[in-house]
Design an enzyme around this catalytic site. Sequence first.
Site, mmCIF file in Angstrom:
data_model
loop_
_atom_site.group_PDB
_atom_site.id
_atom_site.type_symbol
_atom_site.label_atom_id
_atom_site.label_comp_id
_atom_site.label_asym_id
_atom_site.label_seq_id
_atom_site.Cartn_x
_atom_site.Cartn_y
_atom_site.Cartn_z
ATOM 1 N N ASP A 113 1.107 -0.726 -0.026
ATOM 2 C CA ASP A 113 -0.078 0.532 0.138
ATOM 3 C C ASP A 113 0.628 1.275 -0.032
ATOM 4 O O ASP A 113 1.995 1.101 0.271
ATOM 5 C CB ASP A 113 -0.837 -0.265 1.221
ATOM 6 C CG ASP A 113 0.185 0.778 2.263
ATOM 7 O OD1 ASP A 113 -0.432 1.676 2.770
ATOM 8 O OD2 ASP A 113 0.575 -0.080 3.222
ATOM 9 N N CYS B 4 -6.354 8.980 -19.922
ATOM 10 C CA CYS B 4 -5.673 8.389 -20.808
ATOM 11 C C CYS B 4 -6.616 8.805 -22.271
ATOM 12 O O CYS B 4 -5.890 8.598 -23.194
ATOM 13 C CB CYS B 4 -5.232 7.417 -21.262
ATOM 14 S SG CYS B 4 -3.566 7.403 -20.641
ATOM 15 N N HIS C 19 -5.153 7.688 -13.085
ATOM 16 C CA HIS C 19 -4.044 6.801 -14.086
ATOM 17 C C HIS C 19 -3.935 6.128 -13.352
ATOM 18 O O HIS C 19 -2.969 5.014 -13.344
ATOM 19 C CB HIS C 19 -3.489 8.251 -14.138
ATOM 20 C CG HIS C 19 -2.070 6.847 -15.893
ATOM 21 N ND1 HIS C 19 -2.764 6.887 -16.789
ATOM 22 C CD2 HIS C 19 -0.880 7.199 -15.336
ATOM 23 C CE1 HIS C 19 -0.664 6.367 -16.941
ATOM 24 N NE2 HIS C 19 -0.136 6.676 -15.958
#
Length: 374
Positions: A266, A309, A334
């Site tokens: 994480d 994107c 993204h």
Amino acid sequence: MIGVFHFDLLQQSDGARRGVFHTPRGDVQTPTFMPVGTVGTVKGLTIDQVAATGAEIILGNTYHLRLRPGHETVAKLGGLHAMCGWEGPILTDSGGFQVFSLGALNKVTEQAATFRSHLDGAKIVLTPEHSIEIQQALGSDIAMVLDHVIALPASAAEVEDALARSIRWAKRCREAADRPEQALFAIVQGGLDPVLRQQCATELASMPFEGYAVGGLSVGETPEEMYATAGVTTRHLPAEKPRYLMGVGTPRDLIENIARGIDMFDCVMPTRNGRNALAFTDEGPLKLRNAVHREDLRPIMDDCPCLACRHSRGYLRHLFNAGEMLGPILLSHHNLMYYSRLMQQARAAIEQDRFAEFANSKLRGWGYEPVPCG
């Protein structure tokens, strides 16, 4: 007999492990990356957007949720899953990292860590038992034991003291935990000393935990020191239990540590960097505020299915320069998608027994040459 939580180790390749951690709320394919939802939200994204990145498990934080809205309030709202709308597994950190990060506001004794809230200065006494109480109220699927994290470098005496206390606190957490539907992970400490890491890992591995974490790293040491310490630690942990490296890290950190037997990660880096106009790519980080992107029609990556994107680099740069909130949202999406796809690619490489080849290809793309060691 297979318990409520169990881990299947499916395959190994060049030190990397492919597995599945089974939980009542669904399976987690490993290696995996857990987006950080510190206060019940992955910053800037809806829960559906998080799920669309491919994430199977997210993380929440005991200390921050204890402060607001309060664990009792979370419980009255149906628990952390119901409150934030996430249907898959959730792991909650114990608050131990705040022993380190809020060092100027706390005091650690054998009984507890006593904090001054960073919000209003209110006194908070966090014992191992109270940490478990909070995490049970939150209703997470995986709870972490309370440990004593210290900054590195540190003296041998300080490292040994924190290690011994972490083991004693782990025992207290194990004794306090009484929810079979919540797994409990222990945390290995020991600084950068391989002998102390082995000692701590061996002692904790003798106790009945559902998983084991490598803690006390990414707190001031070099990347190479981190990799070496993670590699030493995993060699002394049970192969049949998942291994979690806490708070790490860059794409390189993930690949290097997968090669050393880590299954779970994480880090706030994908979303924090996304909010600051930095996108992760196979060619290294892309700084979208730079003028070179002003009229660039290309997406960040040609083959990436994320929300960002769908747009040009020039448009994304404009959003940041104009102060529009959409920019941080798109780049956060993204970056989480990039991390999730990196884990998917790593799993496929392990299944095909070509992890070293895959890892070196990624490392070269990011500008690194070292070969991960198994």
